[in-house]
Design an enzyme around this catalytic site. Structure first.
Site, PDB file in Angstrom:
ATOM      1  N   HIS A 255       0.812  -1.226   0.000  1.00  0.00           N
ATOM      2  CA  HIS A 255       0.000   0.000   0.000  1.00  0.00           C
ATOM      3  C   HIS A 255       0.841   1.269   0.000  1.00  0.00           C
ATOM      4  O   HIS A 255       0.338   2.349  -0.293  1.00  0.00           O
ATOM      5  CB  HIS A 255      -1.026  -0.012   1.149  1.00  0.00           C
ATOM      6  CG  HIS A 255      -0.484   0.380   2.487  1.00  0.00           C
ATOM      7  ND1 HIS A 255      -0.201  -0.535   3.472  1.00  0.00           N
ATOM      8  CD2 HIS A 255      -0.196   1.591   3.012  1.00  0.00           C
ATOM      9  CE1 HIS A 255       0.239   0.110   4.546  1.00  0.00           C
ATOM     10  NE2 HIS A 255       0.244   1.404   4.285  1.00  0.00           N
TER      11      HIS A 255
ATOM     12  N   ASP B 177      -0.816  -7.397   1.459  1.00  0.00           N
ATOM     13  CA  ASP B 177      -0.146  -6.092   1.507  1.00  0.00           C
ATOM     14  C   ASP B 177       1.368  -6.271   1.642  1.00  0.00           C
ATOM     15  O   ASP B 177       1.949  -6.117   2.711  1.00  0.00           O
ATOM     16  CB  ASP B 177      -0.719  -5.293   2.689  1.00  0.00           C
ATOM     17  CG  ASP B 177      -0.280  -3.842   2.674  1.00  0.00           C
ATOM     18  OD1 ASP B 177       0.308  -3.410   1.660  1.00  0.00           O
ATOM     19  OD2 ASP B 177      -0.532  -3.144   3.674  1.00  0.00           O
TER      20      ASP B 177
ATOM     21  N   SER C 138       4.207   2.049   8.260  1.00  0.00           N
ATOM     22  CA  SER C 138       3.836   1.032   7.270  1.00  0.00           C
ATOM     23  C   SER C 138       5.028   0.477   6.519  1.00  0.00           C
ATOM     24  O   SER C 138       5.955   1.221   6.180  1.00  0.00           O
ATOM     25  CB  SER C 138       2.889   1.629   6.242  1.00  0.00           C
ATOM     26  OG  SER C 138       1.613   1.643   6.769  1.00  0.00           O
TER      27      SER C 138
HETATM   28  N1  ARG Z   1      -1.205   2.333   7.075  1.00  0.00           N
HETATM   29  C1  ARG Z   1      -0.346   2.985   7.976  1.00  0.00           C
HETATM   30  C2  ARG Z   1       0.804   3.650   7.278  1.00  0.00           C
HETATM   31  O1  ARG Z   1       0.701   3.932   6.143  1.00  0.00           O
HETATM   32  C3  ARG Z   1       0.115   2.117   9.072  1.00  0.00           C
HETATM   33  C4  ARG Z   1      -0.983   1.781   9.913  1.00  0.00           C
HETATM   34  C5  ARG Z   1      -0.665   0.977  11.073  1.00  0.00           C
HETATM   35  N2  ARG Z   1      -1.661   1.376  11.995  1.00  0.00           N
HETATM   36  C6  ARG Z   1      -1.882   0.789  13.123  1.00  0.00           C
HETATM   37  N3  ARG Z   1      -2.765   1.277  13.931  1.00  0.00           N
HETATM   38  N4  ARG Z   1      -1.187  -0.263  13.486  1.00  0.00           N
HETATM   39  O2  ARG Z   1       1.796   4.002   7.868  1.00  0.00           O
END
Ligand code: ARG
Length: 835
Positions: free
Chosen positions: A638, A691, A785
């Protein structure tokens, strides 16, 4: 002087060819007298001949005794020091070649000789004593003592030398110059560790100048590794009324302490009882250690064996005025710490703090860092903080102590050996009738937010926030009366403390029930691994053959055979017939030595050497990744998904930084551009399923102490529910906070998928892993992420259990974080990278 058989030979004694001087020889007989033989004469002659024969026999015996008899004794060395109270230290006593040194050394050596020869148990074995150095106070003389003893008598001699304090109480006044000697410390020494005072190879005498920093380093540093088989020593001295502060700026030795090591002593004699610390291995700058002496001398020694030579160390030292008084009376509020904190506390510290606040207030003391020497085998604290009539030592998490009134006394003591980082504490007054205004007061003095009470999580640390609670519908009442979240039921970890959350668990299909209630996959029965924890899965097994039909719970060797043990890869034991389970195991290693959680959640340099920071254009770090080889990284798909006009999928827009710690110090990192991005073909941007992405670097990396690959788990690798893993990244530190500049770390616990799906409305697929805490507070967040979820396996190797993927907000209550389950993509990774 008394000597017994089997004794040693002291070359300094006035003996000729081993025959003691006191022995007299008979005068030679007159030739004439021998010619006429009257019966009297004959008798005399016979007597003489017999006498001569006897004499030569005796001489022969003596000669044999001292020269030819096989020497069945071993050399024993002892190190020690003693204090001479009736002499004043003068500077020339520092100089081994000065007259003053020679004179005093001779007197001390003579005194030692007389003393040890006066001890029945030592005298027969005594060879010599040699003074090696002097220091202030009034004069401390350091010496070593050499004995020879048959091997079977060695232990007894050790005992005698250590136990008998020949100078105790009385002063010696033997010889011409009398020395008044107060205390004596002596201990057996490794003969290899005794440097004769005349041996100047790799021996240095350094005296601190003013307040200046002085440096020294191991031989060859930094241009070449230290030599093999060296034994080096640095004598460090400071002016009177000063102590020595020693800081190892770089430290890189072999990691097996038995082979190469540095020892620092609070004495000029290398005695174990005065050892401040013994070190080997590699230390990151964030875990450097600064040591303090208790007096104005210190001894640093380096010993190496014949192979594997490392860069060595660079140290700096200076003198600092000795803290006259660490004891204090403190009023109102403030802070206090162990002496010289954050340097290691010195040996033999003794401080008392009296804290006072205005009555009727009481006192709350908060220890933020607490790292003292561990208790001994009888659980007695050798170094300790004494508070509320308790002695506390070892490593403690942040803790709070409350007073009984408006005054409180706290003591700190350290013994003569093994220093540690120490403690730092603050104190403030509080209203004993309202200890935590607007918050919940834990029994242990901590205050926590009211809504953390009865949330089935031990926020207080002593569970006092979870007693007398009504358990909610998604909570379970433990046998102890505590409530625990249903999610921890039957996860193999006793959350209740009495295992009631692990009893009556029904196992799923294909699972077996352990005697302790835990469920494990049926195929793990009889695989020689105690998955149950109580060994019940390995009892009554007849089949010891590890190879079994292949299934999703078995490990597949290179030759195609399957073995029962799931996590067989790189676990340090060969299980595959072809040994392939231990091939390619150069991963998951952290070259640097790390201390445990010392203050905060900043990572240490090199603690997560596979962590990558992915910078997008000039926007800084927006995603993380993990190093899996010199050419490949893994991250989350992502991160590379285009958004309106922003081309995240374009590999040329990214820069990867490896070996990075602080975002403000990009210079020290290995910087690479990407050659290509391989997103998983089934990545689902709505559900975040699959992902995962692979990133190929434009140029290979070089592995260093801060850049290392992480191990990839095999398809069958099991990260059990309840296991603690680490997540790391430079992401936001709060849900709507800023990004971190220093790499952050947090420990999270793997949660059963079924429970996670209850909380996240069934969106967690089998290619995802849930981890976190239902009480919230600890989680990954935006910016993390693609980064690693690192699982430290039993043998210390670190595996990539997950990739930071998504979450509902960050660190919210009942909203654990979701991670890509890497083991599901093992084949996919291999297909694209060949790894
Ligand atoms: N999708 C998020 C990013 O782009 C990371 C999310 C992780 N979130 C969580 N609550 N563990 O960095």
């Amino acid at each position: 002087m008394k000597r017994e058989s089997g004794l040693s030979f002291d070359p300094k004694k006035d003996e000729i060819n081993g025959i003691p001087e006191e022995m007299e020889f008979l005068p030679a007989s007159d030739q004439k007298k021998l010619e006429k033989r009257s019966p009297k004469e004959t008798a005399l002659l016979v007597g003489l001949i017999l006498g001569a024969a006897l004499l030569s026999l005796m001489i022969g015996l003596l000669v044999w005794h001292f020269h030819f008899r096989p020497d069945n004794t071993i050399k024993k060395m002892y190190n020690g020091y003693l204090t001479i109270t009736n002499k004043q230290f003068t500077e020339d006593l520092e100089d081994f070649d000065s007259e003053a040194f020679k004179q005093l050394a001779t007197t001390v050596e003579q005194t030692l000789l007389e003393t040890y020869m006066g001890m029945d148990s030592v005298a027969p074995h005594y060879v010599r004593s040699t003074v090696t150095a002097f220091s202030e106070g009034s004069v401390i003389a350091y010496y070593w003592l050499e004995c020879r003893v048959p091997p079977e008598g060695a232990a007894e001699l050790d005992e005698a030398i250590r136990a008998v304090s020949p100078f105790s109480g009385k002063s010696r006044s033997g010889g011409t110059k009398s020395l008044r000697i107060s205390d004596l410390v002596v201990d057996s020494a490794d003969p290899r560790r005794v440097k004769p005072p005349k041996d100047h190879t790799c021996a240095f005498d350094l005296h601190a100048v003013g307040g200046e920093m002085n440096t020294f380093s191991s031989p060859g540093f930094p241009n070449e590794p230290y030599p093999a088989n060296v034994w080096c020593q640095w004598v460090l001295r400071a002016d009177p009324h000063h102590v020595i502060e020693l800081n190892f700026v770089t430290f890189d030795l072999e990691s097996v302490c038995h082979n190469d090591f540095v020892v620092v002593y609070d004495s000029l004699s290398p005695i174990e009882k005065r050892e401040i610390t013994q070190r080997c291995g590699l230390y990151p700058p964030t875990n450097a250690f600064k040591l303090m002496s208790s007096r104005n001398v210190m001894l640093v020694t380096l010993m190496t064996d014949d192979d594997e030579n490392y860069p060595g160390f660079k140290a700096e030292f200076r003198q600092v005025p000795k803290q006259r008084q660490c004891s204090k009376i403190l009023q109102g509020s403030g802070s206090f710490s162990s002496p010289y904190y954050p340097a290691y506390y010195p040996p033999r510290a003794d401080c008392t703090w009296v804290l006072k606040v205005d009555p009727p207030n009481h006192i709350k003391v908060m220890f933020n860092v607490f790292l003292l020497q561990n208790p001994d085998e009888n659980n007695v604290c050798k170094d300790y903080v004494e508070i509320n009539n308790r002695r506390i030592c070892g490593e403690q998490p942040p803790m709070v102590e409350l007073s009984n009134g408006s005054e409180m006394t706290i003591k700190f003591r350290s013994d003569a050996a093994e220093s540690c980082r120490g403690f730092s504490a603050t104190f403030e007054p509080y209203d004993a009738s309202k200890p935590c205004p607007e918050e919940f007061a834990c029994r242990n003095g901590r205050c926590i937010a009211l809504d953390l009470k009865c949330d089935a999580w031990n926020d207080c640390g002593d569970s006092s926030d979870e007693i007398n609670c009504k358990c909610t519908s998604n909570q379970f009442r433990c046998g102890t009366g505590l409530c625990t979240s249903n999610q921890w039921l039957c996860d193999g970890v006793s959350d209740c403390g009495d295992k009631s959350d692990e009893a009556n668990c029904e196992c799923e299909a294909g699972e077996m029930r352990c005697a302790n209630g835990k469920c494990i996959p049926e195929v793990q029965r009889c695989n020689l691994v105690n998955e149950c924890g109580d060994n019940s899965d390995e009892e009554g097994c007849s089949n010891t053959d590890m190879t079994v039909p292949c299934s999703e719970h078995t490990y597949t060797c290179k030759d195609g055979t399957c073995i029962r043990k799931k996590n067989a890869m790189c676990d340090g034991t060969h299980q595959c017939p072809d040994g392939s389970d231990e091939h390619d195991c150069n991963c998951g290693i952290r070259p640097y030595k790390h201390s445990r959680i010392v203050g905060g959640m900043d990572a240490e340099v090199g603690e997560w050497p596979w962590q990558v920071s992915l910078h997008f254009q000039d926007k800084g770090s927006i995603c993380g990744a993990s190093v899996i080889s010199t050419r490949w990284l893994v991250s989350a798909a992502h991160c590379f998904q285009d958004e309106r006009t922003i081309r995240f999928s374009d590999h040329t827009t990214w820069t990867a930084y490896m070996g990075l710690h602080d975002q403000h110090k990009l210079d020290g990192a290995q910087k690479r551009r990407l050659k290509r991005i391989i997103r998983h073909e089934n990545y689902n941007p709505q559900m975040f399923d699959n992902d995962i992405a692979l990133l190929e670097l434009d140029r290979p990396l070089s592995f260093t102490s801060v850049v290392q690959p992480i191990c990839l788990p095999e398809a069958a690798h099991d990260f059990p529910i309840g296991k603690n893993t680490w997540i790391t990244g430079w992401g936001m530190v709060h849900e709507d906070g800023g990004l971190a500049t220093v790499l952050q770390k947090a420990e999270v616990r793997i949660i059963r998928r079924r429970n996670c799906n209850d909380l996240l409305s069934g969106t967690v697929t089998t290619r995802m892993l849930c981890a976190g805490y239902l009480s919230g507070g600890i989680d990954a967040c935006q910016g993390d992420s693609g980064g690693p979820m690192s699982s430290v396996e039993e043998n210390g190797k670190v595996f990539l259990a997950g990739i930071v993927s998504w979450g509902d907000g960050c660190a919210r209550k009942n909203k654990p974080g979701v991670y890509t389950k890497v083991s599901k993509f093992r084949e996919w990774i291999k297909g694209h990278t060949g790894l």
